[in-house]
Design a protein around this motif. Structure first.
Motif, PDB file in Angstrom:
ATOM      1  N   THR A  33       4.657  20.636 -10.398  1.00  0.00           N
ATOM      2  CA  THR A  33       6.018  20.359 -10.858  1.00  0.00           C
ATOM      3  C   THR A  33       6.638  21.549 -11.579  1.00  0.00           C
ATOM      4  OG1 THR A  33       5.171  19.385 -12.914  1.00  0.00           O
ATOM      5  CG2 THR A  33       5.580  17.889 -11.062  1.00  0.00           C
ATOM      6  N   GLU A  34       5.942  22.686 -11.601  1.00  0.00           N
ATOM      7  CA  GLU A  34       6.482  23.895 -12.194  1.00  0.00           C
ATOM      8  C   GLU A  34       6.275  25.063 -11.251  1.00  0.00           C
ATOM      9  OE1 GLU A  34       4.876  24.630 -16.044  1.00  0.00           O
ATOM     10  OE2 GLU A  34       5.688  22.789 -16.938  1.00  0.00           O
ATOM     11  N   CYS A  35       7.219  25.994 -11.279  1.00  0.00           N
ATOM     12  CA  CYS A  35       7.122  27.188 -10.445  1.00  0.00           C
ATOM     13  C   CYS A  35       6.475  28.310 -11.250  1.00  0.00           C
ATOM     14  CB  CYS A  35       8.509  27.639  -9.978  1.00  0.00           C
ATOM     15  SG  CYS A  35       9.367  26.426  -8.962  1.00  0.00           S
ATOM     16  N   CYS A  36       5.293  28.726 -10.834  1.00  0.00           N
ATOM     17  CA  CYS A  36       4.621  29.804 -11.573  1.00  0.00           C
ATOM     18  C   CYS A  36       5.201  31.164 -11.201  1.00  0.00           C
ATOM     19  CB  CYS A  36       3.117  29.764 -11.321  1.00  0.00           C
ATOM     20  SG  CYS A  36       2.638  29.871  -9.595  1.00  0.00           S
ATOM     21  N   LYS A  37       5.624  31.299  -9.955  1.00  0.00           N
ATOM     22  CA  LYS A  37       6.241  32.543  -9.495  1.00  0.00           C
ATOM     23  C   LYS A  37       7.502  32.211  -8.708  1.00  0.00           C
ATOM     24  CE  LYS A  37       2.034  35.356  -9.158  1.00  0.00           C
ATOM     25  NZ  LYS A  37       1.186  36.180  -8.247  1.00  0.00           N
ATOM     26  N   GLU A  38       8.654  32.482  -9.309  1.00  0.00           N
ATOM     27  CA  GLU A  38       9.914  32.204  -8.643  1.00  0.00           C
ATOM     28  C   GLU A  38      10.452  33.458  -7.960  1.00  0.00           C
ATOM     29  OE1 GLU A  38      12.855  30.220 -10.894  1.00  0.00           O
ATOM     30  OE2 GLU A  38      11.510  28.655 -11.630  1.00  0.00           O
ATOM     31  N   LYS A  39      10.924  33.280  -6.746  1.00  0.00           N
ATOM     32  CA  LYS A  39      11.546  34.368  -6.007  1.00  0.00           C
ATOM     33  C   LYS A  39      13.060  34.178  -6.032  1.00  0.00           C
ATOM     34  CE  LYS A  39       7.561  34.796  -2.911  1.00  0.00           C
ATOM     35  NZ  LYS A  39       7.104  34.780  -1.491  1.00  0.00           N
ATOM     36  N   GLU A  40      13.762  35.106  -5.444  1.00  0.00           N
ATOM     37  CA  GLU A  40      15.204  35.002  -5.349  1.00  0.00           C
ATOM     38  C   GLU A  40      15.608  34.903  -3.889  1.00  0.00           C
ATOM     39  OE1 GLU A  40      17.093  38.207  -7.337  1.00  0.00           O
ATOM     40  OE2 GLU A  40      16.388  37.636  -9.332  1.00  0.00           O
ATOM     41  N   ARG A  41      16.644  34.113  -3.635  1.00  0.00           N
ATOM     42  CA  ARG A  41      17.130  33.943  -2.271  1.00  0.00           C
ATOM     43  C   ARG A  41      18.661  33.991  -2.273  1.00  0.00           C
ATOM     44  NH1 ARG A  41      14.753  28.936   0.698  1.00  0.00           N
ATOM     45  NH2 ARG A  41      12.935  30.300   0.585  1.00  0.00           N
ATOM     46  N   GLU A  42      19.215  34.717  -1.317  1.00  0.00           N
ATOM     47  CA  GLU A  42      20.668  34.791  -1.184  1.00  0.00           C
ATOM     48  C   GLU A  42      21.135  33.574  -0.387  1.00  0.00           C
ATOM     49  OE1 GLU A  42      24.044  36.790  -2.425  1.00  0.00           O
ATOM     50  OE2 GLU A  42      21.941  37.242  -2.822  1.00  0.00           O
ATOM     51  N   CYS A  43      22.063  32.807  -0.966  1.00  0.00           N
ATOM     52  CA  CYS A  43      22.493  31.557  -0.370  1.00  0.00           C
ATOM     53  C   CYS A  43      23.973  31.609   0.013  1.00  0.00           C
ATOM     54  CB  CYS A  43      22.243  30.405  -1.333  1.00  0.00           C
ATOM     55  SG  CYS A  43      20.490  30.192  -1.747  1.00  0.00           S
ATOM     56  N   PRO A  44      24.285  31.648   1.307  1.00  0.00           N
ATOM     57  CA  PRO A  44      25.664  31.736   1.783  1.00  0.00           C
ATOM     58  C   PRO A  44      26.523  30.541   1.356  1.00  0.00           C
ATOM     59  CG  PRO A  44      24.118  32.252   3.544  1.00  0.00           C
ATOM     60  CD  PRO A  44      23.317  31.692   2.413  1.00  0.00           C
ATOM     61  N   SER A  45      25.891  29.386   1.119  1.00  0.00           N
ATOM     62  CA  SER A  45      26.659  28.186   0.780  1.00  0.00           C
ATOM     63  C   SER A  45      27.290  28.265  -0.606  1.00  0.00           C
ATOM     64  CB  SER A  45      25.758  26.952   0.838  1.00  0.00           C
ATOM     65  OG  SER A  45      24.763  27.009  -0.172  1.00  0.00           O
ATOM     66  N   GLY A  46      26.766  29.171  -1.456  1.00  0.00           N
ATOM     67  CA  GLY A  46      27.255  29.263  -2.827  1.00  0.00           C
ATOM     68  C   GLY A  46      26.662  28.208  -3.736  1.00  0.00           C
ATOM     69  N   LEU A  47      25.741  27.385  -3.194  1.00  0.00           N
ATOM     70  CA  LEU A  47      25.099  26.329  -3.963  1.00  0.00           C
ATOM     71  C   LEU A  47      23.613  26.615  -4.145  1.00  0.00           C
ATOM     72  CD1 LEU A  47      26.563  23.098  -2.293  1.00  0.00           C
ATOM     73  CD2 LEU A  47      27.044  23.889  -4.609  1.00  0.00           C
ATOM     74  N   CYS A  48      23.100  26.320  -5.343  1.00  0.00           N
ATOM     75  CA  CYS A  48      21.662  26.362  -5.597  1.00  0.00           C
ATOM     76  C   CYS A  48      21.176  24.927  -5.778  1.00  0.00           C
ATOM     77  CB  CYS A  48      21.355  27.169  -6.858  1.00  0.00           C
ATOM     78  SG  CYS A  48      21.868  28.901  -6.803  1.00  0.00           S
ATOM     79  N   MET A  49      19.904  24.682  -5.486  1.00  0.00           N
ATOM     80  CA  MET A  49      19.396  23.312  -5.539  1.00  0.00           C
ATOM     81  C   MET A  49      17.964  23.273  -6.040  1.00  0.00           C
ATOM     82  SD  MET A  49      19.640  20.409  -2.529  1.00  0.00           S
ATOM     83  CE  MET A  49      18.534  21.189  -1.343  1.00  0.00           C
ATOM     84  N   THR A  50      17.654  22.238  -6.807  1.00  0.00           N
ATOM     85  CA  THR A  50      16.285  21.920  -7.209  1.00  0.00           C
ATOM     86  C   THR A  50      15.975  20.500  -6.762  1.00  0.00           C
ATOM     87  OG1 THR A  50      16.213  23.411  -9.123  1.00  0.00           O
ATOM     88  CG2 THR A  50      14.723  21.531  -9.161  1.00  0.00           C
ATOM     89  N   THR A  51      14.888  20.329  -6.016  1.00  0.00           N
ATOM     90  CA  THR A  51      14.500  19.012  -5.512  1.00  0.00           C
ATOM     91  C   THR A  51      13.210  18.562  -6.183  1.00  0.00           C
ATOM     92  OG1 THR A  51      15.485  19.543  -3.365  1.00  0.00           O
ATOM     93  CG2 THR A  51      14.000  17.660  -3.451  1.00  0.00           C
ATOM     94  N   SER A  52      13.240  17.361  -6.763  1.00  0.00           N
ATOM     95  CA  SER A  52      12.057  16.762  -7.383  1.00  0.00           C
ATOM     96  C   SER A  52      11.463  15.777  -6.387  1.00  0.00           C
ATOM     97  CB  SER A  52      12.438  16.051  -8.679  1.00  0.00           C
ATOM     98  OG  SER A  52      13.005  16.958  -9.610  1.00  0.00           O
ATOM     99  N   GLU A  53      10.242  16.050  -5.943  1.00  0.00           N
ATOM    100  CA  GLU A  53       9.617  15.262  -4.894  1.00  0.00           C
ATOM    101  C   GLU A  53       8.426  14.467  -5.429  1.00  0.00           C
ATOM    102  OE1 GLU A  53       8.523  18.444  -2.297  1.00  0.00           O
ATOM    103  OE2 GLU A  53      10.487  18.520  -1.340  1.00  0.00           O
ATOM    104  N   PHE A  54       8.318  13.220  -4.977  1.00  0.00           N
ATOM    105  CA  PHE A  54       7.199  12.364  -5.360  1.00  0.00           C
ATOM    106  C   PHE A  54       6.705  11.626  -4.132  1.00  0.00           C
ATOM    107  CE2 PHE A  54       5.639   8.109  -6.406  1.00  0.00           C
ATOM    108  CZ  PHE A  54       4.621   8.412  -7.301  1.00  0.00           C
ATOM    109  N   CYS A  55       5.401  11.554  -3.997  1.00  0.00           N
ATOM    110  CA  CYS A  55       4.820  10.827  -2.872  1.00  0.00           C
ATOM    111  C   CYS A  55       3.536  10.143  -3.320  1.00  0.00           C
ATOM    112  CB  CYS A  55       4.510  11.782  -1.720  1.00  0.00           C
ATOM    113  SG  CYS A  55       3.825  10.973  -0.252  1.00  0.00           S
ATOM    114  N   GLN A  56       3.388   8.874  -2.966  1.00  0.00           N
ATOM    115  CA  GLN A  56       2.146   8.158  -3.217  1.00  0.00           C
ATOM    116  C   GLN A  56       1.575   7.693  -1.894  1.00  0.00           C
ATOM    117  OE1 GLN A  56       2.188   5.133  -6.220  1.00  0.00           O
ATOM    118  NE2 GLN A  56       0.148   4.374  -5.697  1.00  0.00           N
TER     119      GLN A  56
END
Length: 203
Positions: A33-56
């Motif tokens: 649930t945490e990013c130990c190494k974050e990279k950078e990405r160029e996004c043409p949409s102008g939007l950034c997103m964080t998705t919280s995922e859960f699966c059982q």
């Protein structure tokens, strides 16, 4: 004169493209649930997103954070699949605008939604990709889950093990159109079936 006009037009279009483009933080540490190494990405949409995922899956629970470019179709909403037979999937997205704005968006589980008066056939098996038979078993849908899903495919979990998965249950409306190329905590290796139909309203 014509060349000058073309050069000015090209420069103007470049400025528009650069104005719409945004640099976002990017990571996908399967099973964390945490990013130990974050990279950078160029996004043409102008939007950034964080998705919280859960699966059982049976007695195993997987939680994963994913950061990258935003998609307005996913922003500030959740995709949920519920069977109450051993499989639950949830992916909730938050979007923002601005340079690396999703750097500060952390993992967050969504609150449990109330039953909405619909139900679907329900089953789950982890030993076949053929769609399981629910018999008379049903699951009561919640929130925006107004469709039933039939799913069969093969997935690879974060520990490297591969399993077939077959399920029927409730899914968020439009879930089949959005689809999912990965289950939280696992990557989809092969999709055999994914079909959605309207859920049945409780009389």
């Amino acid at each position: 004169m014509r060349k000058s006009y073309i050069c000015i037009l090209f420069a103007f279009m470049t400025l528009i493209a650069s104005a719409q483009s945004t640099t976002c933080s990017a990571c996908w540490p399967i099973g964390d649930t945490e990013c130990c190494k974050e990279k950078e990405r160029e996004c043409p949409s102008g939007l950034c997103m964080t998705t919280s995922e859960f699966c059982q899956l049976d007695d195993k629970k997987y939680q994963t954070i994913q950061k990258g470019c935003g998609d307005s179709n996913y922003c500030n909403g959740c995709l949920r699949v519920t069977t109450e037979k051993g499989l639950t999937v949830e992916a909730c997205a938050k979007c923002c605008t601005g340079e690396k704005c999703n750097d500060d968006l952390s993992y967050t589980r969504a609150s449990v939604e109330e039953p909405n008066g619909y139900f679907c056939p329900a089953c789950y098996k982890n030993d076949t990709t053929e769609v399981c038979n629910p018999g008379s078993d049903v699951v009561y849908c919640r929130g925006a889950q107004t469709e039933c899903v039939k799913y069969g495919g093969g997935v690879i979990f974060s520990d490297g093990t591969a399993h077939p998965v077959s399920a029927q249950g409730c899914i968020t409306q439009g879930g089949c159109q959005l689809g999912f190329s990965a289950l939280p905590g696992a990557k989809e290796a092969q999709r055999m079936t994914m079909e959605c139909t309207p859920a049945t309203k409780i009389e």
